[in-house]
Structures are given as C-alpha cells and as structure tokens.
Enzyme design. Structure first.
Site, PDB file in Angstrom:
ATOM      1  N   ASP A  38       1.976  -1.398 -11.856  1.00  0.00           N
ATOM      2  CA  ASP A  38       3.020  -1.106 -10.870  1.00  0.00           C
ATOM      3  C   ASP A  38       3.944  -2.317 -10.857  1.00  0.00           C
ATOM      4  O   ASP A  38       3.535  -3.402 -10.448  1.00  0.00           O
ATOM      5  CB  ASP A  38       2.357  -0.901  -9.500  1.00  0.00           C
ATOM      6  CG  ASP A  38       3.367  -0.760  -8.365  1.00  0.00           C
ATOM      7  OD1 ASP A  38       4.575  -0.820  -8.637  1.00  0.00           O
ATOM      8  OD2 ASP A  38       2.913  -0.583  -7.217  1.00  0.00           O
ATOM      9  N   HIS A  83       6.604   3.199  -2.220  1.00  0.00           N
ATOM     10  CA  HIS A  83       5.642   3.255  -3.346  1.00  0.00           C
ATOM     11  C   HIS A  83       5.707   4.596  -4.070  1.00  0.00           C
ATOM     12  O   HIS A  83       4.681   5.157  -4.422  1.00  0.00           O
ATOM     13  CB  HIS A  83       4.229   3.066  -2.809  1.00  0.00           C
ATOM     14  CG  HIS A  83       3.960   1.685  -2.301  1.00  0.00           C
ATOM     15  ND1 HIS A  83       3.667   0.640  -3.129  1.00  0.00           N
ATOM     16  CD2 HIS A  83       3.963   1.179  -1.052  1.00  0.00           C
ATOM     17  CE1 HIS A  83       3.475  -0.455  -2.416  1.00  0.00           C
ATOM     18  NE2 HIS A  83       3.654  -0.155  -1.142  1.00  0.00           N
ATOM     19  N   ASP A 129       3.764   5.146  -8.561  1.00  0.00           N
ATOM     20  CA  ASP A 129       4.542   3.941  -8.859  1.00  0.00           C
ATOM     21  C   ASP A 129       4.016   3.167 -10.065  1.00  0.00           C
ATOM     22  O   ASP A 129       4.416   2.027 -10.297  1.00  0.00           O
ATOM     23  CB  ASP A 129       4.594   3.025  -7.630  1.00  0.00           C
ATOM     24  CG  ASP A 129       3.221   2.677  -7.098  1.00  0.00           C
ATOM     25  OD1 ASP A 129       2.239   2.857  -7.824  1.00  0.00           O
ATOM     26  OD2 ASP A 129       3.140   2.210  -5.944  1.00  0.00           O
ATOM     27  N   TYR A 172      -6.068  -8.905  -1.071  1.00  0.00           N
ATOM     28  CA  TYR A 172      -5.564  -7.597  -1.463  1.00  0.00           C
ATOM     29  C   TYR A 172      -4.077  -7.643  -1.737  1.00  0.00           C
ATOM     30  O   TYR A 172      -3.309  -8.150  -0.954  1.00  0.00           O
ATOM     31  CB  TYR A 172      -5.867  -6.559  -0.378  1.00  0.00           C
ATOM     32  CG  TYR A 172      -6.996  -5.663  -0.781  1.00  0.00           C
ATOM     33  CD1 TYR A 172      -8.098  -5.484   0.037  1.00  0.00           C
ATOM     34  CD2 TYR A 172      -6.974  -5.006  -2.005  1.00  0.00           C
ATOM     35  CE1 TYR A 172      -9.141  -4.660  -0.334  1.00  0.00           C
ATOM     36  CE2 TYR A 172      -8.013  -4.192  -2.391  1.00  0.00           C
ATOM     37  CZ  TYR A 172      -9.102  -4.023  -1.554  1.00  0.00           C
ATOM     38  OH  TYR A 172     -10.124  -3.216  -1.938  1.00  0.00           O
ATOM     39  N   LYS A 221      -3.591  -1.427  -4.471  1.00  0.00           N
ATOM     40  CA  LYS A 221      -4.787  -0.769  -5.004  1.00  0.00           C
ATOM     41  C   LYS A 221      -4.825  -0.886  -6.522  1.00  0.00           C
ATOM     42  O   LYS A 221      -3.812  -1.030  -7.179  1.00  0.00           O
ATOM     43  CB  LYS A 221      -4.796   0.707  -4.587  1.00  0.00           C
ATOM     44  CG  LYS A 221      -5.603   0.914  -3.314  1.00  0.00           C
ATOM     45  CD  LYS A 221      -7.103   0.894  -3.557  1.00  0.00           C
ATOM     46  CE  LYS A 221      -7.891   0.787  -2.275  1.00  0.00           C
ATOM     47  NZ  LYS A 221      -8.275  -0.561  -1.884  1.00  0.00           N
TER      48      LYS A 221
END
Ligand code: F6R
Ligand code: MG
Ligand code: MG
Length: 369
Positions: A11, A18, A51, A230, A233
């Site tokens: 991405d 997104h 994305d 984080y 994902k």
C-alpha cells in the site's frame, strides 16, 4: 524449465482514504517494472485490491533474488512519489524502511515466492486481500488441503491422498523465523490448534507429500514487528499451484465461500467477514469489508497466460450478498465484544490511554465489616 514466481504487494497511497490507488500511481509502478525489468524478469502483471498494489513477476533467478526484490522496491518508490505529488492518503504507508537492504522481506511490502520445475500444464492462483492479515488464509488452506468435504481429491486421487506438509510460522516471534512442520492427515488436530489463532500462527508454505513439490507460498509479514508499532494491516498475498498433485482450482476456491470472520475491518481494529471480490475492487462500508481477490494463470517457459478473474462468476455474487449480511451483522454491534479486536491488536492507542487514565479512579472496596 525451473521458474520462479514472485508476488510482492504494498500500500503506497490511495484516493479518498483507504479506497484504491490512482491510475497515475499504477502507471508509475508499471513503468518502473517495464524499464528496469528488461533482461531481469520474463513476464509480469500489475494489479490492485483496495489500496494495495501487487506486482507478479516470473523469472529464473530463484527466490529472494536481490535484483528482483529491488525492482519491486523501486517500483513502489516510484508509486510513492506519485502518491505524494497527488496528495493521496497514506503515501508510502508500507515502505517502512528508508533504504532497500537486499530483500523486501522485513521492509514492509508483503512477499509470496516459489521456485519449481514447470509441469507440462502449470496452473496457479494469486490471492491478494485487503483490510485483513496473513492468517486470514489459514482456514481456507486448512479446508482445501486437509478436509475431504472441500477437497474430494484427498479420497479420489491416490497422490492427493498422500496428504500435505504444512510449514507454519509463529509471527509473534521476533529475532529469527520460528516455524514448525506438520503433516496431514496425521497432525490434523495439532494443525487446527495452531491455525485457529490467525494473529499468531500463519501458514507459510504447503508441499505435496507425494513428491515434495511446493503447492503454496504465503506471506508472513507483520508490519508491527517491522515498525515496532501498528502502521496498517498486513494485507496478504499468496500463490497457490493447482491440479494434479495439488487440489483442483475449484477446491482451493470453495472455502472462500464461507466468508469467515477475520481481523482488519474499520481502522484495522475490527472483525469482519472476508468477501471474495472481483480484481480491482475497492473498499467502502466501514472501510471494508475485508476483501480477497483471486486471479488464475497458466505459465509456460515463464510466460504467463491470463489472468482470469476466479471470483468473477454469478455464484460469487450470491456469496458477496452473504458476506454483506455478515458484515452488517457484526458492524451492528459496534465496539461491543468480539466486534472489536483485543487490546494488543488494535491499530490505535486510544483505548490503552483511556484505561491508563481510568486506572487511578478504580477503587477496591474494603470488605464488609
Ligand atoms: C489497510 C488499511 C487499514 C488502515 C486502518 C487505519 O490497507 O488501510 O488497516 O491502516 O484503517 O488507517 P488510518 O489510521 O490511516 O485511518
Ligand atoms: Mg491502507
Ligand atoms: Mg491495504
């Protein structure tokens, strides 16, 4: 010939949140692959899901080849530059390191690669998913490779009946790859015990027990382990060879009908059903639901024919309806219970901050006199 399939996805920026990459971003990635790939790779295909942009390449240089990985890295850098110029959201999101260091593994982009001697007929599938994590493929792989309810070849075919060897990685472990090998059918309950935990144990590869040939290579990237926090994902990519020693294409696709619940919906912090969609689909409802695409190819001397879109069929329209209903069902309960991920898997720190702030306000009641 001995061919290598290399699938790398990242991405590097998207329009309107997104949702999906821009045409200009895709053109910049494609241009780099064409120009720098001359004499290096045999063939390539560019695609996207949500994305995430994927580059699929064929070559004869084996897995983890520095030049091939650098090509993908440079192509994603070119895409990142366009994303910045266009003000796209999350420009360069998955390019977690400043410089290329020999291999895109551990730098952010997700990688699935395999090298094998081409069979006279060589069909394979590329799965890419968005708003989810590598463990999202655990259940479909378990069912397609070890359950005769999904894979009739396990009982109909003498070679399929010999079972498969699963290599499973503990993606929570940092400082070296921690892996275990389990064989089906003997170890099927141990395998299930691991694969129920999609956030920790991920199928890395599957080999035929008939001749040791590779059937599956799936990415095991965990962006949190690379960035220390984080950053989005770990939307996964997977390559699966089909037919003959391996499950049939339809048997690999069948478990995706379940639209099982996975992590990664809305803000990367919720649970949602994985919807099998057509290639180049975007996301929408609560930045989701989690989506998976499957492109089917044949390859001969490294030249690919295809793709055909394996989820572009009326049957999957019905499945998408089911996924939409499941998505509605779980999003209806907002943050409550299993709808939101556990505290360690949230993509945001807000809940931890609130809990820390509330800590001092808790009192322990003294026992009644
Ligand atoms: C995956 C993805 C999500 C986002 C998450 C948080 O492709 O885009 O996992 O990382 O929704 O995004 P922000 O905080 O940028 O809205
Ligand atoms: Mg994203
Ligand atoms: Mg994504």
């Amino acid at each position: 010939m001995k061919v290598t399939l290399t699938g790398i996805k990242a991405d590097v920026g998207s329009i309107g949140g997104h949702i999906c990459p821009s045409e200009e971003l895709l053109a910049a990635v494609e241009r780099t692959v064409v120009e720098q790939g001359r004499g290096l790779i045999i063939d390539h295909r560019l695609n996207y899901i949500g994305d995430d942009v994927s580059i699929l390449m064929t070559h004869d240089r084996g897995i983890d080849d520095e030049s091939v990985h650098r090509l993908a890295w440079d192509a994603f850098l070119a895409g990142t530059q366009v994303a910045k110029d266009q003000g796209l959201y999350g420009a360069g999101q998955d390019m977690l390191k400043d410089a290329f260091s020999g291999n895109t593994r551990g730098l952010g982009p997700a990688v699935a690669e395999m090298e094998f001697e081409e069979r006279p007929n060589e069909p394979f599938l590329m799965f890419t998913a968005d708003k989810t994590e590598p463990g999202a493929y655990n259940l479909p792989l378990f069912l397609a490779f070890s359950d005769p309810m999904y894979n009739a070849g396990l009982i109909l075919s003498p070679v399929g009946g010999k079972g498969y060897r699963f290599t499973v990685m503990d993606v929570d472990h940092s400082g070296g790859d921690r892996v275990v090998e389990l064989v089906t059918p003997e170890d099927i309950y141990d395998l299930a015990a691991l694969l129920r935990d999609n956030g920790r144990f991920v199928v890395e590869s599957i080999h035929s027990r008939h001749d040791g040939d590779i059937a599956v290579s799936s990415c095991t990237t965990r962006l949190r382990n690379i960035a220390g926090k984080y950053v989005g994902k770990d939307d996964p990519i997977m390559l699966v060879r089909t037919q003959r020693n391996f499950p049939a294409t339809g048997e690999i696709l069948a478990p995706f009908e379940i639209c099982h619940y996975v992590s990664g919906f809305m803000r990367g912090s919720h649970v949602g059903p994985m919807m099998p969609v057509k290639a180049k689909s975007s996301v929408s409802f609560f930045d989701g639901p989690p989506v998976v695409s499957c492109l089917a190819f044949s390859v001969r001397d490294g030249k690919m024919t295809g793709p055909v879109d394996a989820f572009d069929h009326p049957y999957w329209d019905w499945v998408r309806e089911k996924a939409a209903q499941k998505a509605h069902g779980i999003r209806e309960q907002g943050f409550s219970g299993p709808a939101m991920l556990g505290i360690h898997d949230l993509e945001y720190v807000g809940i931890s901050h609130r809990l820390d702030a509330l800590d001092g306000r808790f009192v322990v009641r003294s026992e009644a006199p």
